[in-house]
Design a protein around this motif. Structure first.
Motif, mmCIF file in Angstrom:
data_model
loop_
_atom_site.group_PDB
_atom_site.id
_atom_site.type_symbol
_atom_site.label_atom_id
_atom_site.label_comp_id
_atom_site.label_asym_id
_atom_site.label_seq_id
_atom_site.Cartn_x
_atom_site.Cartn_y
_atom_site.Cartn_z
ATOM 1 N N ASP A 27 0.835 -1.207 0.000
ATOM 2 C CA ASP A 27 0.000 0.000 0.000
ATOM 3 C C ASP A 27 0.866 1.252 0.000
ATOM 4 N N TRP A 28 1.936 1.204 0.779
ATOM 5 C CA TRP A 28 2.852 2.349 0.871
ATOM 6 C C TRP A 28 3.463 2.659 -0.496
ATOM 7 N N LEU A 29 3.909 1.642 -1.199
ATOM 8 C CA LEU A 29 4.513 1.842 -2.517
ATOM 9 C C LEU A 29 3.506 2.437 -3.500
ATOM 10 N N ARG A 30 2.276 1.962 -3.473
ATOM 11 C CA ARG A 30 1.251 2.519 -4.369
ATOM 12 C C ARG A 30 1.014 3.996 -4.075
ATOM 13 N N ALA A 31 0.959 4.345 -2.792
ATOM 14 C CA ALA A 31 0.721 5.739 -2.415
ATOM 15 C C ALA A 31 1.864 6.643 -2.866
ATOM 16 N N ARG A 32 3.088 6.187 -2.694
ATOM 17 C CA ARG A 32 4.235 7.011 -3.086
ATOM 18 C C ARG A 32 4.275 7.197 -4.612
ATOM 19 N N ARG A 33 3.942 6.175 -5.354
ATOM 20 C CA ARG A 33 3.951 6.291 -6.821
ATOM 21 C C ARG A 33 2.869 7.251 -7.304
ATOM 22 N N MET A 34 1.745 7.258 -6.633
ATOM 23 C CA MET A 34 0.699 8.221 -6.982
ATOM 24 C C MET A 34 1.175 9.640 -6.698
ATOM 25 N N GLU A 35 1.840 9.840 -5.578
ATOM 26 C CA GLU A 35 2.368 11.165 -5.246
ATOM 27 C C GLU A 35 3.441 11.591 -6.238
ATOM 28 N N LEU A 36 4.269 10.661 -6.640
ATOM 29 C CA LEU A 36 5.315 10.972 -7.610
ATOM 30 C C LEU A 36 4.711 11.397 -8.943
ATOM 31 N N ASP A 37 3.640 10.748 -9.340
ATOM 32 C CA ASP A 37 2.977 11.106 -10.598
ATOM 33 C C ASP A 37 2.431 12.532 -10.575
ATOM 34 N N CYS A 38 2.183 13.068 -9.385
ATOM 35 C CA CYS A 38 1.591 14.404 -9.265
ATOM 36 C C CYS A 38 2.624 15.529 -9.251
ATOM 37 N N LEU A 39 3.902 15.194 -9.157
ATOM 38 C CA LEU A 39 4.925 16.240 -9.135
ATOM 39 C C LEU A 39 4.987 16.967 -10.478
ATOM 40 N N GLU A 40 5.312 18.250 -10.418
ATOM 41 C CA GLU A 40 5.485 19.070 -11.627
ATOM 42 C C GLU A 40 6.912 19.610 -11.629
ATOM 43 N N LEU A 41 7.845 18.719 -11.930
ATOM 44 C CA LEU A 41 9.265 19.078 -11.892
ATOM 45 C C LEU A 41 9.617 19.942 -13.092
ATOM 46 N N ALA A 42 10.323 21.046 -12.826
ATOM 47 C CA ALA A 42 10.594 22.009 -13.889
ATOM 48 C C ALA A 42 12.072 22.348 -14.040
ATOM 49 N N GLY A 43 12.947 21.712 -13.281
ATOM 50 C CA GLY A 43 14.366 22.021 -13.356
ATOM 51 C C GLY A 43 15.041 21.391 -14.556
ATOM 52 N N ALA A 44 16.298 21.764 -14.756
ATOM 53 C CA ALA A 44 17.059 21.209 -15.879
ATOM 54 C C ALA A 44 17.234 19.706 -15.751
ATOM 55 N N ASP A 45 17.206 19.194 -14.515
ATOM 56 C CA ASP A 45 17.382 17.760 -14.296
ATOM 57 C C ASP A 45 16.058 17.055 -13.996
ATOM 58 N N ALA A 46 14.950 17.646 -14.415
ATOM 59 C CA ALA A 46 13.630 17.132 -14.044
ATOM 60 C C ALA A 46 13.441 15.675 -14.439
ATOM 61 N N ASP A 47 13.801 15.328 -15.666
ATOM 62 C CA ASP A 47 13.585 13.953 -16.128
ATOM 63 C C ASP A 47 14.445 12.971 -15.345
ATOM 64 N N ILE A 48 15.704 13.339 -15.106
ATOM 65 C CA ILE A 48 16.603 12.468 -14.349
ATOM 66 C C ILE A 48 16.116 12.318 -12.919
ATOM 67 N N LEU A 49 15.713 13.417 -12.325
ATOM 68 C CA LEU A 49 15.236 13.401 -10.950
ATOM 69 C C LEU A 49 14.026 12.481 -10.809
ATOM 70 N N ARG A 50 13.081 12.598 -11.722
ATOM 71 C CA ARG A 50 11.901 11.734 -11.657
ATOM 72 C C ARG A 50 12.306 10.267 -11.799
ATOM 73 N N ASP A 51 13.192 9.997 -12.742
ATOM 74 C CA ASP A 51 13.630 8.610 -12.948
ATOM 75 C C ASP A 51 14.369 8.069 -11.727
ATOM 76 N N GLU A 52 15.150 8.927 -11.063
ATOM 77 C CA GLU A 52 15.847 8.491 -9.845
ATOM 78 C C GLU A 52 14.853 8.075 -8.764
ATOM 79 N N LEU A 53 13.779 8.842 -8.607
ATOM 80 C CA LEU A 53 12.792 8.513 -7.589
ATOM 81 C C LEU A 53 11.994 7.270 -7.972
#
Length: 650
Positions: free
Chosen positions: A540-566
């Motif tokens: 359940d914890w993993l599902r909740a964190r993945r839903m939260e991750l999907d809601c982020l609006e990353l805008a930095g130069a490393d946004a794609d890498i940062l999302r992939d790292e998480l």
């Protein structure tokens, strides 16, 4: 009025009348005198204010076309203190030094950014100074992961933005290019002298003291593993574990009586130290396991282990002095041998480290204060050996360090980010630890309990997450260990399990009890191993964190890498949870179900390993990657072998 959340670290004093004045479209710079003009030139006031306005630019009716920005010298302010004032007269920046003006500009930039899009800015008076004159970060580059230069430059910018003024890159093994010994370490990609000189200049321009760091007694395993140096070890054939443990630990500690040991250290420091402008060097000298029980036992029996340690340390102090530097050193050996504390020279500062929140800083801080020893407090980010951190341990550990250090007169505060157990944590996992430490060391009581500004800074500035939820996600990612309900110390059970590899329950639990004995030998509490793993809650914890991750609006130069790292961080945690399920045979009643689960784990780990390697090389050098992923490779091989066995059975 409560200080706005967009100011971080929160300042010592913030007052506002509640009135406002039209926002500035540009500033007319005025220095109150020659000294103020010199400070303004040194810190780039004009360019930095213009950059702040451009970053927060918006075309709105009512914005004043040009507003005066006055730079003043205010004698008597703390050397790192400042005043920022915004009212009908415009912007006032006051300090007694260029460094103080630098911090004023950081706060002014946050004030402007935090009111982006507003036609008026609130009148405010900010009077600020730090509780700790030294506020530092120690980043481990000695265990596998050495960042690329562009990563280090960006990291320094992140630290500078939080008013951090001290940085060390922890060094053991061959993470600096000691050219005299380079042929012994093929395949390594160390920092070079030229790179350190460049980094030193970059850090200094941002008022960060880049302090050289090299361990030189314990933690010498990579050197002592070489045939050329093995006989320099306190235990060349390995350190025997206490009976009845049937094994030896590899050589880790130099023989302090062998003249070749100090000659090696001299070579190291002679190559390293000239590349730094700092007046300090950290010689470490922590955890010299087995000291006085091997090659130096006779001498230790004669004068004591503490005196043996101090005699060697004095030789290293002399090397530091020959380069015009003062010494920083860890305090764990001193804590176990308080009889030598009074013999420390005046130019040595002790670093009191403790990374376990339930263990208080007070006893050793009190001992150091009573003996008149200069010291810093050194908590940790709690990111290492965890995959995604241990949030509540981090918060408690840092808060205790800051409050206790302040009470007992610590001169500095350094948060450590170690790389134990493969250095699996991605750099952003440690952002909350860096940021919370920055606030706690700047103004302790103002920042340790008010978490909204801290979360704002991590989300909006460090992650550049427009949703504002990034900090809460990172903090929650560091709380999965609560679902393990494990007595593991200074790590998570999941991280240890993945390093340990495939096993069965009985063997695992037997080995965990042995590990407790080893940890006790190395200074741990020796608490018996206990585990109450909540697998369904982890799903359940993993599902909740993945839903939260999907809601982020990353805008930095490393946004794609940062999302992939998480994303990959969560995948590794899921892999560890699945490995636990297999070892404890939860809902795996027969061979076909066992085969199906192992095949799923194998496929998942192949994906996670490939992604881990790709992401590593974006921010870091290649050297150390093979060592870091060795446990993954071992586990994949174990999966393959076990599947073959099961398929043969069926």
């Amino acid at each position: 009025m409560t200080c706005p959340v967009y100011l971080y670290p929160q300042p010592r004093s913030y007052t506002s009348s509640g009135e406002s004045f039209p926002s500035a479209a540009q500033f007319e710079l005025k220095a109150s005198g020659p000294k103020a003009a010199r400070f303004a030139e040194q810190t780039g006031v004009k360019e930095r204010l213009e950059a702040s306005l451009q970053a927060a630019a918006s075309v709105m009716e009512g914005i004043a076309p040009s507003v005066q920005a006055v730079v003043e010298v205010q004698e008597g302010l703390h050397p790192q203190g400042y005043v920022v004032e915004w009212n009908v007269n415009g912007l006032r920046l006051a300090s007694s030094t260029a460094q103080g003006l630098h911090y004023a500009l950081l706060t002014a930039a946050q004030m402007i950014e935090g009111q982006r899009g507003y036609a008026t800015w609130l009148h405010c008076l900010i009077e600020d100074e730090p509780d700790y004159p030294v506020r530092g970060v120690m980043l481990d580059i000695g265990r596998n992961k050495i960042p690329k230069m562009e990563t280090l430059f960006a990291f320094i910018d992140l630290l500078s933005g939080m008013k951090i003024n001290h940085l060390q890159l922890y060094t053991e093994g061959f993470s600096f290019n000691y050219s005299k010994y380079a042929e012994l370490f093929p395949g390594e990609t160390p920092m070079t002298a030229d790179e350190y000189r460049e980094l030193d200049i970059y850090a200094k321009a941002r008022y960060i003291d880049l302090v050289p760091n090299q361990n030189c007694l314990g933690h010498m395993g990579p050197w002592l593993a070489k045939p050329e140096f093995r006989d320099l070890a306190e235990h060349p054939d390995g350190l025997p574990a206490p009976a009845p443990l049937p094994f030896k630990l590899p050589p880790m500690t130099l023989n302090p009586l062998d003249e070749r040991s100090i000659a090696l250290v001299q070579d190291m420091f002679d190559a390293l130290l000239p590349n730094f402008s700092s007046e300090y060097v950290n010689i470490n000298m922590d955890e010299p396991f087995g000291l006085g029980t091997g090659a130096s036992k006779e001498r230790a029996d004669e004068i004591g282990v503490g005196a043996l340690y101090l005699d060697y340390a004095k030789q290293v102090f002399d090397i530091a002095r020959s380069h015009g530097m003062k010494t920083l050193m860890w305090g764990d050996v001193l804590a176990h041998h308080p009889e030598i504390v009074k013999h420390l020279p005046e130019d040595v500062t002790v670093l009191h480290w403790n990374y376990d929140a339930p263990v208080p800083f007070e006893p050793r801080c009190k001992m150091l204060q009573e003996n008149g020893i200069p010291f810093y407090v050194c908590p940790g980010t709690s990111s290492w050996s965890s995959i995604s951190g241990r949030t509540d341990n981090m918060l408690g550990n840092i808060a205790d360090a800051a409050q206790t250090g302040k009470t007992y007169g610590a001169g500095g505060f350094i948060v450590a980010d170690w790389g134990d157990a493969g250095h699996w944590q991605a750099l952003p996992i440690s952002y909350p630890g860096f940021a919370y430490a920055a606030g706690a060391s700047w103004q302790t009581e103002t920042n340790i309990d008010r978490l909204l500004p801290f979360e704002y800074h991590v989300a909006m500035r460090m992650l550049q997450d427009r949703s504002g939820g990034g900090a809460k996600l990172l903090l929650e990612m560091g709380r999965y260990y609560h679902l393990e309900r494990s007595t593991m110390e200074n790590m998570t059970y999941t991280s240890h399990l993945m390093n340990r590899g495939l096993s069965d329950r009985a063997k695992l639990e037997r080995e965990m009890e042995i590990m407790v004995d080893v940890f006790r030998m190395l200074g741990g509490s020796g608490k018996p191993f206990r585990l109450d793993y909540r697998y369904s809650e982890m799903e359940d914890w993993l599902r909740a964190r993945r839903m939260e991750l999907d809601c982020l609006e990353l805008a930095g130069a490393d946004a794609d890498i940062l999302r992939d790292e998480l994303v990959n961080t969560l995948l590794l945690i899921e892999q560890g949870a699945g490995l636990h399920k297999y070892i404890y045979r939860q809902a795996l009643p027969d061979v076909p179900s066992e085969i199906a689960w192992l095949e799923q784990l194998e496929e998942q780990l192949e994906l996670a390993t490939a992604e881990f390697k790709r992401l590593w090389l974006v921010r870091n050098r290649e050297g150390g990657l093979t060592a870091s992923t060795a446990a993954f490779a071992k586990l994949l091989n174990q999966y393959s072998e076990r599947l073959q066995e099961l398929n043969n059975q069926s």
